[in-house]
Design an enzyme around this catalytic site. Structure first.
Site, PDB file in Angstrom:
ATOM      1  N   GLN A   1      -0.544  67.865   6.764  1.00 20.65           N
ATOM      2  CA  GLN A   1       0.818  67.371   6.559  1.00 20.65           C
ATOM      3  C   GLN A   1       0.939  65.956   7.148  1.00 20.65           C
ATOM      4  O   GLN A   1       0.665  65.745   8.336  1.00 20.65           O
ATOM      5  CB  GLN A   1       1.878  68.263   7.224  1.00 20.65           C
ATOM      6  CG  GLN A   1       3.285  67.797   6.797  1.00 20.65           C
ATOM      7  CD  GLN A   1       4.441  68.431   7.549  1.00 20.65           C
ATOM      8  OE1 GLN A   1       4.519  68.334   8.766  1.00 20.65           O
ATOM      9  NE2 GLN A   1       5.325  69.083   6.823  1.00 20.65           N
TER      10      GLN A   1
ATOM     11  N   TYR B   1      13.294  62.795   8.747  1.00 21.25           N
ATOM     12  CA  TYR B   1      12.261  61.814   9.113  1.00 21.25           C
ATOM     13  C   TYR B   1      12.192  60.712   8.055  1.00 21.25           C
ATOM     14  O   TYR B   1      13.023  60.676   7.140  1.00 21.25           O
ATOM     15  CB  TYR B   1      10.925  62.539   9.367  1.00 21.25           C
ATOM     16  CG  TYR B   1      11.071  63.469  10.560  1.00 21.25           C
ATOM     17  CD1 TYR B   1      11.222  62.940  11.844  1.00 21.25           C
ATOM     18  CD2 TYR B   1      11.166  64.844  10.405  1.00 21.25           C
ATOM     19  CE1 TYR B   1      11.421  63.764  12.944  1.00 21.25           C
ATOM     20  CE2 TYR B   1      11.374  65.679  11.504  1.00 21.25           C
ATOM     21  CZ  TYR B   1      11.498  65.127  12.775  1.00 21.25           C
ATOM     22  OH  TYR B   1      11.721  65.940  13.849  1.00 21.25           O
TER      23      TYR B   1
ATOM     24  N   GLY C   1       6.343  80.293  10.245  1.00 25.39           N
ATOM     25  CA  GLY C   1       6.137  79.365  11.349  1.00 25.39           C
ATOM     26  C   GLY C   1       5.964  80.134  12.642  1.00 25.39           C
ATOM     27  O   GLY C   1       4.852  80.524  13.018  1.00 25.39           O
TER      28      GLY C   1
ATOM     29  N   ARG D   1       7.379  68.472   1.098  1.00 19.88           N
ATOM     30  CA  ARG D   1       8.403  69.237   1.824  1.00 19.88           C
ATOM     31  C   ARG D   1       9.697  68.430   1.787  1.00 19.88           C
ATOM     32  O   ARG D   1       9.699  67.246   2.092  1.00 19.88           O
ATOM     33  CB  ARG D   1       7.971  69.452   3.270  1.00 19.88           C
ATOM     34  CG  ARG D   1       8.678  70.612   3.913  1.00 19.88           C
ATOM     35  CD  ARG D   1       8.017  71.007   5.220  1.00 19.88           C
ATOM     36  NE  ARG D   1       8.018  72.450   5.286  1.00 19.88           N
ATOM     37  CZ  ARG D   1       8.327  73.141   6.386  1.00 19.88           C
ATOM     38  NH1 ARG D   1       8.610  72.550   7.502  1.00 19.88           N
ATOM     39  NH2 ARG D   1       8.326  74.454   6.361  1.00 19.88           N
TER      40      ARG D   1
HETATM   41  C1  LIG Z   1       7.156  74.435  17.319  1.00 19.75           C
HETATM   42  C2  LIG Z   1       7.546  74.026  15.927  1.00 19.75           C
HETATM   43  C3  LIG Z   1       7.058  72.832  15.418  1.00 19.75           C
HETATM   44  C4  LIG Z   1       7.387  72.430  14.096  1.00 19.75           C
HETATM   45  N1  LIG Z   1       6.835  71.289  13.588  1.00 19.75           N
HETATM   46  C5  LIG Z   1       7.008  70.982  12.269  1.00 19.75           C
HETATM   47  C6  LIG Z   1       6.286  69.914  11.665  1.00 19.75           C
HETATM   48  O1  LIG Z   1       5.445  69.226  12.285  1.00 19.75           O
HETATM   49  N2  LIG Z   1       6.520  69.663  10.346  1.00 19.75           N
HETATM   50  C7  LIG Z   1       7.426  70.385   9.613  1.00 19.75           C
HETATM   51  O2  LIG Z   1       7.608  70.100   8.427  1.00 19.75           O
HETATM   52  N3  LIG Z   1       8.099  71.423  10.158  1.00 19.75           N
HETATM   53  C8  LIG Z   1       7.898  71.753  11.455  1.00 19.75           C
HETATM   54  N4  LIG Z   1       8.513  72.866  11.986  1.00 19.75           N
HETATM   55  C9  LIG Z   1       9.337  73.744  11.121  1.00 19.75           C
HETATM   56  C10 LIG Z   1       8.479  74.910  10.583  1.00 19.75           C
HETATM   57  O3  LIG Z   1       7.482  74.449   9.688  1.00 19.75           O
HETATM   58  C11 LIG Z   1       9.334  75.951   9.833  1.00 19.75           C
HETATM   59  O4  LIG Z   1       9.933  75.334   8.721  1.00 19.75           O
HETATM   60  C12 LIG Z   1      10.407  76.586  10.720  1.00 19.75           C
HETATM   61  O5  LIG Z   1       9.860  76.980  11.965  1.00 19.75           O
HETATM   62  C13 LIG Z   1      11.073  77.788  10.037  1.00 19.75           C
HETATM   63  O6  LIG Z   1      10.127  78.803   9.793  1.00 19.75           O
HETATM   64  P1  LIG Z   1      10.028  80.137  10.730  1.00 19.75           P
HETATM   65  O7  LIG Z   1      11.422  80.702  10.778  1.00 19.75           O
HETATM   66  O8  LIG Z   1       9.048  81.018  10.053  1.00 19.75           O
HETATM   67  O9  LIG Z   1       9.572  79.678  12.092  1.00 19.75           O
HETATM   68  C14 LIG Z   1       8.225  73.247  13.302  1.00 19.75           C
HETATM   69  C15 LIG Z   1       8.725  74.453  13.853  1.00 19.75           C
HETATM   70  C16 LIG Z   1       8.384  74.835  15.122  1.00 19.75           C
HETATM   71  C17 LIG Z   1       8.895  76.156  15.656  1.00 19.75           C
END
Ligand SMILES: Cc1cc2nc3c(=O)[nH]c(=O)nc-3n(C[C@H](O)[C@H](O)[C@H](O)COP(=O)(O)O)c2cc1C
Length: 350
Positions: free
Chosen positions: A103, A181, A318, A228
């Site tokens: 990514q 972003y 995630g 995304r």
């Molecule tokens: C610790 C953490 C770091 C994340 N970093 C990114 C990232 O670098 N890029 C991104 O597009 N989303 C990032 N996200 C969002 C996740 O990709 C995801 O969309 C979000 O956690 C919702 O999914 P979940 O409910 O299964 O956790 C991050 C989420 C968490 C918890």
């Protein structure tokens, strides 16, 4: 079995995925803060998810430029040394039979000179974000509005990072066009007040996204590229698109124009209605026949249901995959999932 749909294999473009389970991109901050390279613990972290049976791994956000960094320990793909360090990760994932894409993430205005060599953050317009920089805990700095030469340079940086990704053995690339972003800053009228070709109207505001997708698609192949996008913004809690359907139509028009096959609409709540009683992914599916990655608080059962209903093709998890390197195995054998606890699970790479 209830979750069977999640465990089915699927071919998407050139990828032969062993399951529909996708690792959502998650910033971890374990790269060398000076060199932006990743080490053995990061190799092991991704290897374990591949060994577990995750179909598609999307890496943490990787910056294509020294100015794209929004917190400490973010890896890069703008130097050869960084690409070489990622090669060890892709080899490990491939050894375990997995598929992994990089990514690319540039934070634009959501940073501070302390993190980007003393320079002002880059953004479409000189509009300062409210809030504090992750971990640094200083206010987001006033950004400098980019010149068209700087925008051209930014597109080249994405292109070079994509070349490095392919040299490092990644199976493709995802462009982070979501969450407030840089690409999303250009897309939104709140952060983009430009009156040139990169602003003015919706088409102008989406021009950077289009140029990045076209340029990166040429390097990696359009069938290995995902985007995304979201209404969700990390710095503006509760932000909502004014006209969700028109907004979505504009995005999807652009994705068709560049010939994209895989899209990753992002929300924190997969089931919440966005317009007309339909969730973001349902609205997308009404309008889009290509591959859709679902995400946002999915559980194994809600993800399976959405796959069976044809709303999504892949289900990204995630926090559940961050908490548990044996998530897929537990699902296969019907054991209870391990709950995510930030204080416990963010500190270490399991
Ligand atoms: C610790 C953490 C770091 C994340 N970093 C990114 C990232 O670098 N890029 C991104 O597009 N989303 C990032 N996200 C969002 C996740 O990709 C995801 O969309 C979000 O956690 C919702 O999914 P979940 O409910 O299964 O956790 C991050 C989420 C968490 C918890």
């Amino acid at each position: 079995m209830e979750n069977q749909a999640l465990l089915q294999n699927i071919n998407i473009g050139p990828w032969k995925l062993r399951s529909r389970i996708t690792m959502a991109p998650m910033t971890r901050g374990f790269a060398n803060d000076v060199t932006g390279t990743v080490g053995e613990e990061v190799v092991t972290y991704y290897r374990r998810r591949a060994r577990d049976g995750v179909g598609l791994i999307i890496t943490e956000g990787i910056t294509p430029s020294p100015q794209g960094k929004g917190t400490f320990g973010v890896p890069g793909l703008y130097t050869k040394e960084q690409a070489d360090s990622w090669r060890k990760v892709t080899e490990a994932v491939h050894e375990e039979g997995g598929t992994i894409i990089a990514q690319l993430w540039h934070v634009g205005r959501l940073t501070h000179p302390d993190l980007i060599g003393g320079l002002a953050p880059q953004a479409p317009s000189a509009i300062q974000a409210e809030g504090l920089v992750h971990k640094l805990r200083k206010p987001f700095a006033m950004p400098a509005a980019m010149t068209t030469d700087e925008i051209r340079e930014l597109v080249s940086q994405y292109t070079l990072a994509a070349k490095h990704a392919m040299e490092a053995g990644f199976d493709g690339v995802e462009i982070h066009g979501a969450h407030g972003y840089i690409i999303d800053q250009f897309a939104s009228p709140i952060t983009n007040s430009r009156i040139d070709n990169y602003g003015k109207d919706r088409e102008g505001r989406l021009r950077l996204m289009k140029e990045v997708l076209s340029a990166v698609g040429e390097v990696v192949g359009m069938d290995r590229l995902s985007i995304r996008f979201s209404e969700l913004k990390d710095d503006q809690t509760g932000y909502r698109w004014q006209e969700p359907e028109r907004e979505l139509d504009a995005y999807l028009y652009l994705f068709r124009e560049v010939g994209l096959g895989i899209i990753h609409p992002s929300t924190n709540s997969f089931i919440t209605p966005v317009a007309g009683g339909l969730s973001l992914h349902e609205l997308v599916r009404q309008r889009w026949n290509g591959a859709v990655i679902g995400v946002g608080g999915l559980t194994p059962s809600s993800a399976s249901d959405a796959i069976v209903a044809g709303v999504i093709d892949l289900a990204a998890f995630g926090k559940p995959l961050l908490a548990d390197p044996d998530f897929v195995q537990r699902l296969r054998t019907g054991q209870p999932q391990i709950p995510y606890e930030p204080t416990l699970h963010l500190k270490h790479l399991l």
